[in-house]
Write an enzyme that holds these catalytic residues in place. Structure first.
Site, PDB file in Angstrom:
ATOM      1  N   TRP A 182      -7.031  -8.252 -28.256  1.00  9.93           N
ATOM      2  CA  TRP A 182      -7.395  -7.292 -29.274  1.00  9.93           C
ATOM      3  C   TRP A 182      -8.534  -6.182 -28.627  1.00  9.93           C
ATOM      4  O   TRP A 182      -9.431  -6.503 -27.513  1.00  9.93           O
ATOM      5  CB  TRP A 182      -8.128  -8.128 -30.536  1.00  9.93           C
ATOM      6  CG  TRP A 182      -7.741  -7.270 -31.552  1.00  9.93           C
ATOM      7  CD1 TRP A 182      -8.372  -6.833 -33.366  1.00  9.93           C
ATOM      8  CD2 TRP A 182      -6.074  -6.757 -31.889  1.00  9.93           C
ATOM      9  NE1 TRP A 182      -7.884  -5.321 -33.704  1.00  9.93           N
ATOM     10  CE2 TRP A 182      -6.709  -5.743 -33.183  1.00  9.93           C
ATOM     11  CE3 TRP A 182      -5.114  -6.762 -31.519  1.00  9.93           C
ATOM     12  CZ2 TRP A 182      -5.545  -5.286 -33.725  1.00  9.93           C
ATOM     13  CZ3 TRP A 182      -3.483  -5.870 -32.694  1.00  9.93           C
ATOM     14  CH2 TRP A 182      -4.076  -5.702 -33.344  1.00  9.93           C
ATOM     15  N   ASP A 238     -13.447   1.103 -31.943  1.00 13.34           N
ATOM     16  CA  ASP A 238     -14.006   2.390 -32.526  1.00 13.34           C
ATOM     17  C   ASP A 238     -13.073   1.262 -33.634  1.00 13.34           C
ATOM     18  O   ASP A 238     -12.243   0.766 -33.924  1.00 13.34           O
ATOM     19  CB  ASP A 238     -13.799   3.589 -32.603  1.00 13.34           C
ATOM     20  CG  ASP A 238     -11.985   3.842 -32.054  1.00 13.34           C
ATOM     21  OD1 ASP A 238     -11.299   3.019 -31.500  1.00 13.34           O
ATOM     22  OD2 ASP A 238     -11.253   4.436 -32.972  1.00 13.34           O
ATOM     23  N   GLU A 241     -10.037   0.347 -33.806  1.00 19.09           N
ATOM     24  CA  GLU A 241      -9.303  -0.597 -32.421  1.00 19.09           C
ATOM     25  C   GLU A 241      -8.927   0.220 -31.124  1.00 19.09           C
ATOM     26  O   GLU A 241      -7.813  -0.960 -31.075  1.00 19.09           O
ATOM     27  CB  GLU A 241      -8.197  -1.386 -33.270  1.00 19.09           C
ATOM     28  CG  GLU A 241      -9.161  -1.524 -34.452  1.00 19.09           C
ATOM     29  CD  GLU A 241      -7.849  -2.701 -35.810  1.00 19.09           C
ATOM     30  OE1 GLU A 241      -6.805  -2.584 -35.872  1.00 19.09           O
ATOM     31  OE2 GLU A 241      -8.929  -3.910 -35.149  1.00 19.09           O
ATOM     32  N   GLU A 242      -9.131   1.195 -30.520  1.00 20.85           N
ATOM     33  CA  GLU A 242      -8.515   1.539 -29.418  1.00 20.85           C
ATOM     34  C   GLU A 242      -9.306   1.833 -28.303  1.00 20.85           C
ATOM     35  O   GLU A 242      -9.472   2.204 -27.581  1.00 20.85           O
ATOM     36  CB  GLU A 242      -7.680   3.175 -29.988  1.00 20.85           C
ATOM     37  CG  GLU A 242      -6.737   2.671 -30.788  1.00 20.85           C
ATOM     38  CD  GLU A 242      -5.819   3.838 -31.463  1.00 20.85           C
ATOM     39  OE1 GLU A 242      -4.753   3.760 -31.890  1.00 20.85           O
ATOM     40  OE2 GLU A 242      -6.529   5.127 -31.564  1.00 20.85           O
ATOM     41  N   GLU A 492       0.309   2.505 -44.797  1.00 19.91           N
ATOM     42  CA  GLU A 492      -0.920   2.857 -43.741  1.00 19.91           C
ATOM     43  C   GLU A 492      -0.245   4.314 -44.314  1.00 19.91           C
ATOM     44  O   GLU A 492      -1.310   4.986 -44.258  1.00 19.91           O
ATOM     45  CB  GLU A 492      -0.826   2.097 -43.181  1.00 19.91           C
ATOM     46  CG  GLU A 492      -2.000   2.398 -42.278  1.00 19.91           C
ATOM     47  CD  GLU A 492      -1.524   1.960 -40.380  1.00 19.91           C
ATOM     48  OE1 GLU A 492      -0.368   1.781 -39.458  1.00 19.91           O
ATOM     49  OE2 GLU A 492      -2.358   0.720 -40.425  1.00 19.91           O
TER      50      GLU A 492
HETATM   51  C1  NOJ Z   1      -2.884  -2.053 -33.681  1.00 19.71           C
HETATM   52  C2  NOJ Z   1      -4.576  -1.087 -34.338  1.00 19.71           C
HETATM   53  O1  NOJ Z   1      -4.049  -1.430 -35.209  1.00 19.71           O
HETATM   54  C3  NOJ Z   1      -4.509   0.625 -34.307  1.00 19.71           C
HETATM   55  O2  NOJ Z   1      -4.784   1.252 -34.684  1.00 19.71           O
HETATM   56  C4  NOJ Z   1      -3.363   0.757 -32.925  1.00 19.71           C
HETATM   57  O3  NOJ Z   1      -3.693   2.076 -32.814  1.00 19.71           O
HETATM   58  C5  NOJ Z   1      -2.115   0.263 -32.700  1.00 19.71           C
HETATM   59  N1  NOJ Z   1      -3.164  -1.056 -32.402  1.00 19.71           N
HETATM   60  C6  NOJ Z   1      -2.482   0.896 -31.252  1.00 19.71           C
HETATM   61  O4  NOJ Z   1      -3.380   0.481 -30.432  1.00 19.71           O
HETATM   62  C1  NOJ Z   2      -5.341  -0.631 -37.998  1.00 15.62           C
HETATM   63  C2  NOJ Z   2      -6.533   0.827 -38.476  1.00 15.62           C
HETATM   64  O1  NOJ Z   2      -6.980   1.052 -37.329  1.00 15.62           O
HETATM   65  C3  NOJ Z   2      -7.648  -0.293 -38.398  1.00 15.62           C
HETATM   66  O2  NOJ Z   2      -8.725   0.473 -38.856  1.00 15.62           O
HETATM   67  C4  NOJ Z   2      -7.771  -1.087 -39.811  1.00 15.62           C
HETATM   68  O3  NOJ Z   2      -8.891  -1.989 -39.727  1.00 15.62           O
HETATM   69  C5  NOJ Z   2      -6.389  -1.911 -39.184  1.00 15.62           C
HETATM   70  N1  NOJ Z   2      -5.488  -1.562 -39.330  1.00 15.62           N
HETATM   71  C6  NOJ Z   2      -6.181  -3.117 -40.846  1.00 15.62           C
HETATM   72  O4  NOJ Z   2      -6.193  -2.326 -41.882  1.00 15.62           O
END
Ligand code: NOJ
Ligand code: NOJ
Length: 538
Positions: A182, A238, A241-242, A492
């Site tokens: 992750w 960030d 999560e990227e 979402e």
């Molecule tokens: C799951 C993450 O939660 C999301 O924010 C991200 O864009 C995708 N994975 C692709 O990396």
């Molecule tokens: C992906 C989003 O990018 C992230 O900000 C969020 O915490 C997770 N999904 C779960 O909703």
């Protein structure tokens, strides 16, 4: 930019082309002085069509009814995703107080507990409890609180308690560590949780609890504040999560946590900690200024990023981390960033082209995605390489604009438009009216922050602009209404092409974001009422 021109009436277009500093990335001040001065001036003189109000004092009854229905449904939607009894998660081994991000278990699997989503959501419940004193809401918050210690102490791939473990972004719903690969650590989580727990302290005090009876909360708050105070300068992932690096959203919520932390630790007679958080908060405050990009004319979400830096996280940072002195929602820098983001999103998603400008030339609201370069489709298998608008990002624009409206309505300085905010304000101003103040001198044009136009408080123009912005904000919630379903469900994302919902279904954070925007709207309405009572003629 070319597309935008095609959508605009010719005259507005000429104005948009010359005035929009971000569009051409105007680099030198000579260009600024040559371009801004005559164009604003001739714009004011030449335009004849008045941007009439969409507001006449009467509310759109359907919309108002939807707002109250959707508030209730959003609240229910949140509760449905909280363990152990929530309707969407009951009987699925979800620990009491755990906030599941979404009931979706595949494409994508969001059946996890994200620290960020959980803290932001619980904050909404704390606000509700503070206002109503509702005992069943309190019971849910207490379950969350009971679970904080074990989350903090669960060793995980980011580390252990006291050794980086608090940076872990996501856990299994039964409380175990999530051990898959992750983007970790994410350093906004502890800060957001501290903000939520501190607001709970305040809410309990509000309902009569003594500070001494709340030491058990301070014991949970302190580790999160310690983590925040020690790691704010360290890179992490960030909120999306990227990207690994240093991020505006993260720093904003860290700043707010430390600011509130200073106060709360002093209330718990932990003076040494209070001094330490004070010093660190000042450090973050200074650091936050480095996210302002003078050349681009907006805040960037991540330092040294290869991306544009435009991001809905800038607004989320102001919403969840802003304070009166540091990037509040109404600050020129936040509003300039909002303007640049919306201008990008307006053209980015085909679904937005339907509603680009309404019949009065007032810019219409559009669906907003996370950031221009986003390619995450939400885990669906169809069109899986293209980003879409998100409910929570669209709601964040509404929320920020209501924050601006509240500020403008409560201020008695009138309307001051700088080079920085001209792109945002000019479409809301009628073109036949003379400003009460203008300064198109070369020195004003040289500086982004120079005030170039001013309108007096109580003037017809100022009041009209406030009301126009309020309606513009409503437009973003109407986009949310348009793409959600009759039961108030929100996933979402909604499809960039068709507008149909996609990505994780019944996303907890989507519900929270809409609830938050609607609450901010209520504050804006109260502020406008006060103002109208004061300036009687409106
Ligand atoms: C799951 C993450 O939660 C999301 O924010 C991200 O864009 C995708 N994975 C692709 O990396
Ligand atoms: C992906 C989003 O990018 C992230 O900000 C969020 O915490 C997770 N999904 C779960 O909703």
């Amino acid at each position: 930019m070319r597309l935008l021109s095609a959508l605009l009436p010719a005259a507005t277009c000429a104005f948009a082309l010359v005035i929009e500093p971000t569009a051409g990335h105007i680099r030198d001040s000579v260009a600024l002085s040559n371009i801004h001065r005559p164009s604003v001036f001739s714009w004011l003189r030449k335009q004849s069509s008045i941007l009439t109000a969409t507001e006449d004092g009467s509310e759109d009854a359907d919309f108002v009814a939807w707002l109250s229905l959707q508030s209730a449904l959003s609240f229910e939607g949140i509760l449905a995703n909280i363990g152990p009894h929530g309707a969407n998660v009951a009987g699925q081994n979800v620990k009491p107080g755990v906030v599941v991000a979404s009931p979706s278990r595949e494409h994508p699997n969001y059946f996890y507990y994200w620290v960020r989503d959980g803290a932001i959501t619980m904050r909404a419940l704390v606000d509700e409890y503070e206002m109503t004193g509702n005992a069943s809401v309190k019971a849910i918050i207490d379950a969350y609180v009971d679970n904080v210690r074990s989350t903090q102490w669960t060793s995980n791939p980011s580390g252990q308690f006291g050794r980086g473990g608090l940076g872990e972004p996501k856990f299994e719903v039964d409380g175990r560590a999530f051990v898959g690969t992750w983007g970790r650590p994410q350093r906004d989580g502890p800060a957001l949780r501290a903000i939520t727990l501190i607001s709970y302290v305040r809410a309990l005090q509000h309902h009569g609890a003594s500070i001494d009876s709340l030491n058990y909360l301070y014991d949970l708050i302190k580790p999160d504040l310690e983590y925040t105070s020690k790691f704010w300068a360290s890179p992490g992932f960030d909120l999306w999560e990227e990207q690994e690096g240093l991020h505006f959203f993260t720093a904003m919520v860290q700043y707010k946590a430390l600011l509130l932390g200073e106060q709360v630790s002093s209330d718990f007679s932990d003076q040494g900690a209070a001094r330490w958080y004070h010093i660190q908060a000042n450090g973050v405050k200074q650091f936050l200024l480095s996210f302002w990009d003078e050349e681009r004319g907006y805040i960037v979400e991540t330092l040294a990023t290869a991306r544009s830096g435009l991001d809905a996280a800038l607004l989320l940072g102001a919403i969840h981390g802003g304070s009166e002195t540091v990037f509040p929602m109404h600050s020129d820098m936040v509003i300039a960033s909002l303007q640049a983001l919306v201008a990008d999103m307006r053209l980015r998603y085909p679904v937005n082209l339907q509603d680009s400008y309404d019949s009065n030339d007032v810019p219409a609201a559009v669906g907003i995605g996370r950031y221009p370069e986003d390619v995450y489709s939400g885990g669906d298998l169809i069109n899986s390489e293209l980003g879409n608008p998100w409910f929570l990002c669209t709601a964040a624009v509404a929320h920020t604009l209501y924050g601006l409206v509240e500020y403008l309505a409560l201020s008695n300085t009138g309307l001051m438009i700088t080079n920085l905010t001209a792109d945002f304000y000019l479409p809301f101003i009628s073109r036949t009216i003379e400003p009460d103040y203008y300064d198109f001198s070369a020195s004003a044009a040289w500086s982004r922050s120079a005030t170039i136009l001013g309108f007096k408080p109580g003037s017809r123009e100022t009041e009209q602009v406030i009301s126009n912005i309020f309606h513009y904000a409503d437009g973003f919630l109407k986009i949310v209404r348009k793409h959600s379903d009759a039961e108030g469900n929100m996933s979402e994302q909604f499809d960039r092409q068709t507008g149909f919902m996609r990505g994780a279904s019944q996303l907890t954070w989507s519900f929270e974001s809409v609830l938050g925007a609607i609450k901010m709207r209520q504050r804006a309405v109260e502020a406008i009422k006060k103002r109208r009572a004061y300036y009687k003629r409106f």
